[in-house]
Design an enzyme around this catalytic site. Structure first.
Site, PDB file in Angstrom:
ATOM      1  N   ARG A 235       0.935  -1.302  -0.269  1.00 38.60           N
ATOM      2  CA  ARG A 235       0.043   0.139  -0.094  1.00 38.60           C
ATOM      3  C   ARG A 235       0.916   1.192   0.079  1.00 38.60           C
ATOM      4  O   ARG A 235       2.016   1.185   0.441  1.00 38.60           O
ATOM      5  CB  ARG A 235      -0.802   0.072   1.206  1.00 38.60           C
ATOM      6  CG  ARG A 235      -2.001  -1.199   1.102  1.00 38.60           C
ATOM      7  CD  ARG A 235      -2.382  -1.513   2.464  1.00 38.60           C
ATOM      8  NE  ARG A 235      -1.498  -1.349   3.668  1.00 38.60           N
ATOM      9  CZ  ARG A 235      -1.958  -1.882   5.016  1.00 38.60           C
ATOM     10  NH1 ARG A 235      -3.156  -1.796   5.517  1.00 38.60           N
ATOM     11  NH2 ARG A 235      -1.071  -1.914   5.904  1.00 38.60           N
ATOM     12  N   TYR A 237       0.836   3.787   1.817  1.00 37.74           N
ATOM     13  CA  TYR A 237       1.445   4.370   2.973  1.00 37.74           C
ATOM     14  C   TYR A 237       2.473   3.183   3.814  1.00 37.74           C
ATOM     15  O   TYR A 237       2.809   3.543   5.033  1.00 37.74           O
ATOM     16  CB  TYR A 237       0.311   4.826   3.961  1.00 37.74           C
ATOM     17  CG  TYR A 237      -0.969   3.868   4.097  1.00 37.74           C
ATOM     18  CD1 TYR A 237      -0.706   2.819   4.966  1.00 37.74           C
ATOM     19  CD2 TYR A 237      -1.853   4.170   3.293  1.00 37.74           C
ATOM     20  CE1 TYR A 237      -1.927   1.887   5.084  1.00 37.74           C
ATOM     21  CE2 TYR A 237      -2.911   3.129   3.186  1.00 37.74           C
ATOM     22  CZ  TYR A 237      -2.892   2.116   4.341  1.00 37.74           C
ATOM     23  OH  TYR A 237      -3.943   1.336   4.381  1.00 37.74           O
ATOM     24  N   GLU A 246      19.409 -10.563   3.677  1.00 40.50           N
ATOM     25  CA  GLU A 246      18.171 -11.215   3.309  1.00 40.50           C
ATOM     26  C   GLU A 246      16.845 -10.703   4.123  1.00 40.50           C
ATOM     27  O   GLU A 246      15.649 -11.442   3.931  1.00 40.50           O
ATOM     28  CB  GLU A 246      18.160 -12.446   2.902  1.00 40.50           C
ATOM     29  CG  GLU A 246      17.901 -13.452   3.949  1.00 40.50           C
ATOM     30  CD  GLU A 246      19.433 -13.931   4.373  1.00 40.50           C
ATOM     31  OE1 GLU A 246      19.760 -15.143   5.194  1.00 40.50           O
ATOM     32  OE2 GLU A 246      20.328 -13.176   4.313  1.00 40.50           O
ATOM     33  N   ARG A 266      -0.636 -11.834   3.402  1.00 34.71           N
ATOM     34  CA  ARG A 266      -0.693 -11.301   1.867  1.00 34.71           C
ATOM     35  C   ARG A 266       0.810 -11.267   1.188  1.00 34.71           C
ATOM     36  O   ARG A 266       1.018 -11.804   0.202  1.00 34.71           O
ATOM     37  CB  ARG A 266      -1.471 -10.134   1.712  1.00 34.71           C
ATOM     38  CG  ARG A 266      -1.591  -9.584   0.334  1.00 34.71           C
ATOM     39  CD  ARG A 266      -2.540  -8.481   0.109  1.00 34.71           C
ATOM     40  NE  ARG A 266      -2.091  -7.356   0.765  1.00 34.71           N
ATOM     41  CZ  ARG A 266      -1.124  -6.507   0.020  1.00 34.71           C
ATOM     42  NH1 ARG A 266      -0.713  -6.781  -1.209  1.00 34.71           N
ATOM     43  NH2 ARG A 266      -0.694  -5.267   0.682  1.00 34.71           N
TER      44      ARG A 266
END
Length: 344
Positions: A235, A237, A246, A266
Site C-alpha cells: 500500500r 503508506y 536477506e 498477503r
C-alpha cells in the site's frame, strides 16, 4: 539560476537603491516599505538577499531571520544613509558607524555599509565618492549572492549524500539507517494522532541455499526482484526497508494488530505464489517467513522493543516451519505451503 533581491526601506531609500542595483544581471528585485510588509514576502518567497535600511526594526528583522533555520541562509545587508557626514566619510569611518556596524553584525546582519544616498550631483570629490560607493555596494551584493549560491550548491550536495546514505544500493529500498531515523518519527506521529502502527519483519527462507547453489550474483538478483515485488505491491503508506542481508522490515502506518497479520500473510503469498525469473534459463521458487508486531503503550519511542517483538515472531515463524506470518496476537499464524522446506 536567477537570484532574487528584496529591498526594504523608506520610499527615498527604495528609489536610490533601485537606481544603484537595478541593472544587476540575472536578478529579480522586489521592494517593501517596512519590516511588517517584508515578513510575508520573506516567508513565502525566501529571497536570496535582503538589502535593509538600517534601523531598529531592520536589526530585529535580521535577528528573527537568523533564528529560523529554514531562513538563516538568506544574506542580510544593512545599509545606513550617512548623508550628513559626507565629508567625514571621505576621510574615515566615524566611531558611531563602527558601533552601528558591530551591532548589526552581532544581531545577524551579514554585512553593514554606510553610504550617501541623497547626493547625486555636486563637486568632483562628491561624484568620485558616489561612484566608489556604488561600486562598493554592487560588489557587496555580488559577494552576498556568491555566498548564497555556494550555500545552495552545498545543500544540494548534502541532499544527494543523505539520499545515498539512506538508500540500499542493491535493492534501491531505504536501508537500516533510514529505518532508525524513520521509525521513531512514525511512532511519534502515531501517538500524537492516536493512530495504530505495526511492523513486519521478514526473511527469505533458505537464502543461503540459493547462494550456495547458484552463486552470490544470483542471490543478489533474487533480492532485487523480491524488493521490486514488495515495492510495487505494498500500500502507498507502507514503507519497506532492507534491514540487512536477506532481511527486510516494513512499517505499516495506520495499521492495527488485527489488520497487520492479514497484510503479513498477503506478503507471504505474494512471494510464494510466483517464481522469480533470474534470467531466461533460470527461475527460482522462494518463500519468506514474517514476524509481525503492533505498537503498544509501553513501547519505547525509538521502536527498539517493537522491533524486538517482530524479530521474536520472525524466529517463531522459522522454527514452526517457515513460509508463514506470525504476530503477537493469538491465532495469527498461518502456513502457506504443505511442506516446510520449499525447494530451490
Amino acid at each position: 539560476m536567477t537570484a532574487s533581491i528584496l529591498i526594504v526601506g523608506e520610499n527615498y531609500f527604495l528609489a536610490a537603491l533601485l537606481d544603484r542595483v537595478g541593472d544587476l544581471a540575472d536578478c529579480t528585485i522586489e521592494t517593501a516599505t517596512s519590516a511588517n510588509e517584508a515578513i510575508p514576502l520573506i516567508q513565502a518567497q525566501q529571497p536570496d538577499l535582503l538589502i535593509l535600511q538600517a534601523s531598529s526594526d531592520s536589526l530585529y528583522l535580521c535577528q528573527q531571520i537568523k533564528e529560523q533555520s529554514r531562513l538563516a541562509w538568506i544574506y542580510c545587508l544593512l545599509l545606513a544613509d550617512d548623508a550628513p557626514r559626507l565629508s567625514e566619510a571621505v576621510s574615515q569611518i566615524s566611531s558611531q558607524a563602527v558601533e552601528c556596524s558591530a551591532e548589526a553584525l552581532e544581531r545577524g546582519a551579514d554585512a553593514y555599509l554606510v553610504m550617501n544616498l541623497s547626493v547625486q550631483h555636486g563637486s568632483l570629490v562628491v561624484a568620485e565618492l558616489s561612484a566608489r560607493q556604488n561600486r562598493l555596494l554592487q560588489a557587496q551584493v555580488q559577494a552576498g549572492l556568491r555566498v548564497v549560491r555556494n550555500h545552495r550548491e552545498l545543500m544540494r550536495a548534502n541532499d544527494l549524500l543523505s539520499a545515498i546514505a539512506l538508500s540500499d544500493p542493491l535493492t534501491e529500498l531505504n536501508n537500516r539507517r533510514a529505518l532508525e531515523w524513520e521509525l521513531p518519527r512514525q511512532i511519534q506521529n502515531a501517538r500524537t494522532r492516536t493512530l495504530p502502527l505495526s511492523l513486519v519483519m521478514l526473511d527469505v527462507d533458505y537464502f543461503k541455499a540459493i547462494n550456495d547453489t547458484y552463486g552470490h550474483l544470483v542471490g543478489d538478483r533474487m533480492l532485487k526482484l523480491l524488493s521490486a515485488r514488495l515495492r510495487h505491491n505494498l500500500r502507498f503508506y507502507d514503507t519497506p526497508f532492507r534491514y540487512g542481508g536477506e532481511e527486510f522490515v516494513i512499517i505499516l502506518s495506520n495499521t492495527d494488530g488485527h489488520e497487520a497479520p492479514i497484510v503479513g500473510q498477503r506478503i507471504c503469498r505474494l512471494i510464494s505464489e510466483q517464481t522469480f525469473r533470474i534470467d531466461p534459463t533460470l527461475e527460482i521458487h522462494a518463500t519468506i517467513s514474517a514476524g509481525i508486531a503492533s505498537l503498544e503503550a509501553e513501547d519505547d519511542s525509538k521502536g527498539i522493543s517493537l522491533l524486538r517483538r517482530a524479530d521474536q515472531n520472525l524466529l517463531r515463524a522459522k522454527s514452526e516451519g517457515r513460509n508463514r506470518a506470525i504476530s503477537s496476537a493469538p491465532d495469527c499464524s498461518r502456513s502457506l505451503a504443505s511442506d516446510s522446506a520449499p525447494s530451490v
